[in-house]
Design a protein around this motif. Structure first.
Motif, PDB file in Angstrom:
ATOM      1  N   PRO A  26      20.060 -12.360   2.417  1.00 34.96           N
ATOM      2  CA  PRO A  26      18.825 -12.578   1.659  1.00 34.96           C
ATOM      3  C   PRO A  26      18.082 -13.802   2.175  1.00 34.96           C
ATOM      4  O   PRO A  26      18.680 -14.715   2.761  1.00 34.96           O
ATOM      5  CB  PRO A  26      19.328 -12.792   0.232  1.00 34.96           C
ATOM      6  N   VAL A  27      16.763 -13.825   1.967  1.00 28.97           N
ATOM      7  CA  VAL A  27      15.962 -14.982   2.333  1.00 28.97           C
ATOM      8  C   VAL A  27      16.435 -16.186   1.521  1.00 28.97           C
ATOM      9  O   VAL A  27      16.618 -16.104   0.306  1.00 28.97           O
ATOM     10  CB  VAL A  27      14.469 -14.707   2.065  1.00 28.97           C
ATOM     11  N   THR A  28      16.653 -17.294   2.187  1.00 31.39           N
ATOM     12  CA  THR A  28      17.143 -18.494   1.503  1.00 31.39           C
ATOM     13  C   THR A  28      16.059 -19.076   0.598  1.00 31.39           C
ATOM     14  O   THR A  28      14.894 -19.165   0.967  1.00 31.39           O
ATOM     15  CB  THR A  28      17.569 -19.553   2.537  1.00 31.39           C
ATOM     16  N   VAL A  29      16.464 -19.468  -0.587  1.00 34.21           N
ATOM     17  CA  VAL A  29      15.551 -20.117  -1.524  1.00 34.21           C
ATOM     18  C   VAL A  29      15.231 -21.520  -1.010  1.00 34.21           C
ATOM     19  O   VAL A  29      16.122 -22.289  -0.658  1.00 34.21           O
ATOM     20  CB  VAL A  29      16.173 -20.193  -2.932  1.00 34.21           C
ATOM     21  N   LYS A  30      13.940 -21.870  -0.999  1.00 28.94           N
ATOM     22  CA  LYS A  30      13.509 -23.211  -0.612  1.00 28.94           C
ATOM     23  C   LYS A  30      13.199 -24.084  -1.821  1.00 28.94           C
ATOM     24  O   LYS A  30      13.275 -25.298  -1.736  1.00 28.94           O
ATOM     25  CB  LYS A  30      12.262 -23.139   0.271  1.00 28.94           C
ATOM     26  N   CYS A  31      12.801 -23.446  -2.916  1.00 30.87           N
ATOM     27  CA  CYS A  31      12.465 -24.211  -4.123  1.00 30.87           C
ATOM     28  C   CYS A  31      12.869 -23.424  -5.361  1.00 30.87           C
ATOM     29  O   CYS A  31      12.506 -22.254  -5.498  1.00 30.87           O
ATOM     30  CB  CYS A  31      10.973 -24.527  -4.168  1.00 30.87           C
ATOM     31  N   LEU A  32      13.603 -24.078  -6.256  1.00 30.66           N
ATOM     32  CA  LEU A  32      13.996 -23.500  -7.543  1.00 30.66           C
ATOM     33  C   LEU A  32      13.135 -24.134  -8.633  1.00 30.66           C
ATOM     34  O   LEU A  32      13.163 -25.358  -8.814  1.00 30.66           O
ATOM     35  CB  LEU A  32      15.478 -23.764  -7.812  1.00 30.66           C
ATOM     36  N   VAL A  33      12.375 -23.310  -9.340  1.00 27.12           N
ATOM     37  CA  VAL A  33      11.492 -23.778 -10.407  1.00 27.12           C
ATOM     38  C   VAL A  33      12.196 -23.578 -11.748  1.00 27.12           C
ATOM     39  O   VAL A  33      12.593 -22.460 -12.081  1.00 27.12           O
ATOM     40  CB  VAL A  33      10.146 -23.022 -10.379  1.00 27.12           C
ATOM     41  N   TRP A  34      12.322 -24.649 -12.511  1.00 29.36           N
ATOM     42  CA  TRP A  34      13.087 -24.654 -13.757  1.00 29.36           C
ATOM     43  C   TRP A  34      12.177 -24.639 -14.988  1.00 29.36           C
ATOM     44  O   TRP A  34      11.190 -25.374 -15.057  1.00 29.36           O
ATOM     45  CB  TRP A  34      13.928 -25.929 -13.860  1.00 29.36           C
ATOM     46  N   ASP A  35      12.554 -23.850 -15.986  1.00 28.14           N
ATOM     47  CA  ASP A  35      12.126 -24.085 -17.351  1.00 28.14           C
ATOM     48  C   ASP A  35      12.996 -25.239 -17.878  1.00 28.14           C
ATOM     49  O   ASP A  35      14.086 -25.495 -17.340  1.00 28.14           O
ATOM     50  CB  ASP A  35      12.342 -22.805 -18.173  1.00 28.14           C
ATOM     51  N   LEU A  36      12.529 -25.913 -18.926  1.00 27.06           N
ATOM     52  CA  LEU A  36      13.294 -27.043 -19.462  1.00 27.06           C
ATOM     53  C   LEU A  36      14.086 -26.681 -20.719  1.00 27.06           C
ATOM     54  O   LEU A  36      15.319 -26.744 -20.725  1.00 27.06           O
ATOM     55  CB  LEU A  36      12.356 -28.220 -19.757  1.00 27.06           C
ATOM     56  N   ASP A  37      13.394 -26.293 -21.783  1.00 25.03           N
ATOM     57  CA  ASP A  37      14.067 -26.048 -23.065  1.00 25.03           C
ATOM     58  C   ASP A  37      15.069 -24.905 -22.978  1.00 25.03           C
ATOM     59  O   ASP A  37      14.734 -23.795 -22.534  1.00 25.03           O
ATOM     60  CB  ASP A  37      13.032 -25.726 -24.146  1.00 25.03           C
ATOM     61  N   ASP A  38      16.302 -25.204 -23.385  1.00 24.49           N
ATOM     62  CA  ASP A  38      17.382 -24.211 -23.402  1.00 24.49           C
ATOM     63  C   ASP A  38      17.661 -23.600 -22.030  1.00 24.49           C
ATOM     64  O   ASP A  38      18.240 -22.520 -21.931  1.00 24.49           O
ATOM     65  CB  ASP A  38      17.088 -23.093 -24.418  1.00 24.49           C
ATOM     66  N   THR A  39      17.223 -24.298 -20.987  1.00 21.09           N
ATOM     67  CA  THR A  39      17.502 -23.853 -19.615  1.00 21.09           C
ATOM     68  C   THR A  39      18.080 -25.021 -18.821  1.00 21.09           C
ATOM     69  O   THR A  39      19.264 -25.030 -18.505  1.00 21.09           O
ATOM     70  CB  THR A  39      16.224 -23.311 -18.939  1.00 21.09           C
ATOM     71  N   LEU A  40      17.249 -26.016 -18.498  1.00 16.24           N
ATOM     72  CA  LEU A  40      17.787 -27.219 -17.852  1.00 16.24           C
ATOM     73  C   LEU A  40      18.604 -28.010 -18.875  1.00 16.24           C
ATOM     74  O   LEU A  40      19.734 -28.413 -18.607  1.00 16.24           O
ATOM     75  CB  LEU A  40      16.659 -28.075 -17.291  1.00 16.24           C
ATOM     76  N   TRP A  41      18.003 -28.260 -20.027  1.00 18.48           N
ATOM     77  CA  TRP A  41      18.730 -28.973 -21.070  1.00 18.48           C
ATOM     78  C   TRP A  41      18.964 -28.074 -22.289  1.00 18.48           C
ATOM     79  O   TRP A  41      18.358 -27.014 -22.422  1.00 18.48           O
ATOM     80  CB  TRP A  41      18.018 -30.255 -21.475  1.00 18.48           C
ATOM     81  N   GLN A  42      19.831 -28.512 -23.171  1.00 19.58           N
ATOM     82  CA  GLN A  42      20.162 -27.767 -24.388  1.00 19.58           C
ATOM     83  C   GLN A  42      19.269 -28.239 -25.532  1.00 19.58           C
ATOM     84  O   GLN A  42      19.220 -29.430 -25.841  1.00 19.58           O
ATOM     85  CB  GLN A  42      21.639 -27.976 -24.747  1.00 19.58           C
ATOM     86  N   GLY A  43      18.560 -27.288 -26.142  1.00 16.58           N
ATOM     87  CA  GLY A  43      17.676 -27.623 -27.236  1.00 16.58           C
ATOM     88  C   GLY A  43      16.214 -27.506 -26.844  1.00 16.58           C
ATOM     89  O   GLY A  43      15.868 -27.277 -25.681  1.00 16.58           O
ATOM     90  N   THR A  44      15.348 -27.648 -27.882  1.00 22.21           N
ATOM     91  CA  THR A  44      13.907 -27.585 -27.701  1.00 22.21           C
ATOM     92  C   THR A  44      13.338 -28.959 -27.983  1.00 22.21           C
ATOM     93  O   THR A  44      13.449 -29.467 -29.109  1.00 22.21           O
ATOM     94  CB  THR A  44      13.285 -26.540 -28.651  1.00 22.21           C
ATOM     95  N   LEU A  45      12.728 -29.579 -26.975  1.00 22.46           N
ATOM     96  CA  LEU A  45      12.345 -30.980 -27.075  1.00 22.46           C
ATOM     97  C   LEU A  45      11.402 -31.252 -28.242  1.00 22.46           C
ATOM     98  O   LEU A  45      11.603 -32.209 -28.999  1.00 22.46           O
ATOM     99  CB  LEU A  45      11.690 -31.420 -25.752  1.00 22.46           C
ATOM    100  N   LEU A  46      10.379 -30.438 -28.418  1.00 25.31           N
ATOM    101  CA  LEU A  46       9.382 -30.698 -29.453  1.00 25.31           C
ATOM    102  C   LEU A  46       9.927 -30.455 -30.859  1.00 25.31           C
ATOM    103  O   LEU A  46       9.386 -30.976 -31.832  1.00 25.31           O
ATOM    104  CB  LEU A  46       8.139 -29.840 -29.221  1.00 25.31           C
ATOM    105  N   GLU A  47      10.994 -29.679 -30.966  1.00 26.62           N
ATOM    106  CA  GLU A  47      11.573 -29.397 -32.282  1.00 26.62           C
ATOM    107  C   GLU A  47      12.769 -30.294 -32.590  1.00 26.62           C
ATOM    108  O   GLU A  47      12.920 -30.787 -33.705  1.00 26.62           O
ATOM    109  CB  GLU A  47      12.006 -27.924 -32.349  1.00 26.62           C
ATOM    110  N   ASP A  48      13.617 -30.489 -31.575  1.00 26.24           N
ATOM    111  CA  ASP A  48      14.866 -31.213 -31.805  1.00 26.24           C
ATOM    112  C   ASP A  48      14.759 -32.709 -31.539  1.00 26.24           C
ATOM    113  O   ASP A  48      15.602 -33.481 -32.007  1.00 26.24           O
ATOM    114  CB  ASP A  48      15.979 -30.629 -30.922  1.00 26.24           C
ATOM    115  N   GLY A  49      13.758 -33.106 -30.741  1.00 27.35           N
ATOM    116  CA  GLY A  49      13.625 -34.521 -30.402  1.00 27.35           C
ATOM    117  C   GLY A  49      14.622 -34.936 -29.346  1.00 27.35           C
ATOM    118  O   GLY A  49      14.256 -35.355 -28.257  1.00 27.35           O
TER     119      GLY A  49
END
Length: 369
Positions: free
Chosen positions: A3-26
């Motif tokens: 497969p073509v090698t990935v050059k850039c991984l684009v992340w969502d933040l809430d419940d993906t990179l970190w656990q929780g929802t920033l605007l709700e959980d603080g």
């Protein structure tokens, strides 16, 4: 086929990179295993970016508090469509969409990106820890340049910002950079950098051909070939390996079988400096140049560079001994009877002397062996 090698991984933040929802959980948490995955992929030369629905200032402050902000380039944190955010990231990096990956916990967000950008590979958040084990996240080579790729891109963004703010002609700004190009014969230790460059460069690859490590190792010991690596530095730091030339010597003729340069340094005149040095060396050696070119969907810039340097489709007899271009699908042979070239006014150059006169050379301008 790999497969073509990935050059850039684009992340969502809430419940993906970190656990929780920033605007709700603080407060949100970052699992150690996720941190390790980010750092591991970064060490392989895979860039990280962000496409997240969040308040930018709040989210970035949290990334800094978590000690992860430095790992992310061109973050898109806001409220627009994530497909548009991913597209802007790819465009700014100059990456094909086939080399971009996107990870998000929400199926609807992945579906939106997949619909508008079908070339982008999408992954659910629960697969994050497995990403480093996937073949598309495992580059074939690991080099000094790949391990510091993020830092080189971040330095590049600082250059761009300073350039945009600089008054006066562009050439004056380039002189302030203290650009230094080095062209050197490849050693065994550098071959992985050469192979990586032919793999990763598509816009400025003259033929689209990838030369594997075993072939390159044979060529660097062949007295009839020159395998040359081009590096560039400036006051912001190293650009790393930015070009490779594969040159085969014939009596009266140098055959440029491969030229690949990084698209990141086109704006600094690196390609023109490189071709002018080669033309000047050939002129001093009294030989003609023949360059292979095969058009692809992405390398129009390379054809323009050749044409601007004076290469033309000229059926010069000097190329009679080469394998006919018609035998190679889509290949063009571009010819140049070179003359002396001016020295760059915006960068210094350190290079081997290829210009010793060739006793088998034709008289310049005759095109005859």
């Amino acid at each position: 086929m790999a497969p073509v090698t990935v050059k850039c991984l684009v992340w969502d933040l809430d419940d993906t990179l970190w656990q929780g929802t920033l605007l709700e959980d603080g407060e949100v948490g970052l699992p150690d295993e996720v941190r390790k995955a980010v750092i591991e992929l970064d060490s392989r030369g895979i860039l990280h970016s962000i496409a997240s629905r969040n308040d930018h200032e709040h989210a970035w402050a949290r990334l800094e508090a978590l000690g992860l902000a430095e790992y992310f380039v061109l973050p898109e944190i806001g409220w627009g469509a994530k497909s548009e955010a991913v597209r802007r990231i790819a465009d700014r990096l100059g990456f094909a969409l086939t080399t971009i990956a996107f990870v998000d916990d929400r199926p609807a967000e992945r579906a939106e990106v997949a619909f508008h950008l079908p070339e982008v590979r999408c992954y659910p958040a629960e697969q994050v820890l497995a990403l480093p084990e996937l073949p598309e996240f495992t580059p074939a080579t690991s080099t000094v340049d790949s391990r510091r790729r993020r830092q080189m891109y971040q330095a590049g963004f600082r250059r761009e910002a300073e350039r945009a703010a600089a008054p006066g002609p562009d050439e004056e700004f380039l002189r302030t950079l203290d650009l230094r190009m080095r062209i050197g014969r490849a050693t065994g230790d550098e071959l992985s950098r050469v192979e990586e460059l032919t793999l990763r460069t598509s816009q400025m690859n003259a033929t689209g051909v990838h030369y594997p490590d075993a072939v390159l190792r044979d060529l660097i010991t062949d007295p009839g070939h020159e395998v040359l690596v081009v590096t560039l530095t400036d006051r912001f730091g190293p650009h790393g390996a930015v070009g490779v030339l594969l040159l085969e010597r014939h009596p009266g003729l140098w055959h440029l079988k491969l030229l690949a340069t990084s698209c990141r340094v086109v704006a600094y005149g690196a390609g023109a400096t490189l071709l002018n040095w080669l033309a000047d060396s050939a002129a001093r050696a009294g030989v003609h140049l023949v360059a292979d070119f095969r058009a692809t969907e992405r390398n129009r810039m390379m054809e323009i560079a050749y044409r601007f340097a004076g290469f033309e489709e000229d059926p010069c007899p000097c190329a009679t001994g080469l394998e006919p271009a018609s035998a190679l699908v889509g290949l063009q042979r571009l010819h140049l009877a070179p003359g002396p070239r001016a020295v760059s006014t915006t960068m210094s150059l350190e290079a081997p002397d290829l210009g010793a006169p060739d006793p088998g050379a034709p008289e310049q301008g005759t095109g005859a062996l």
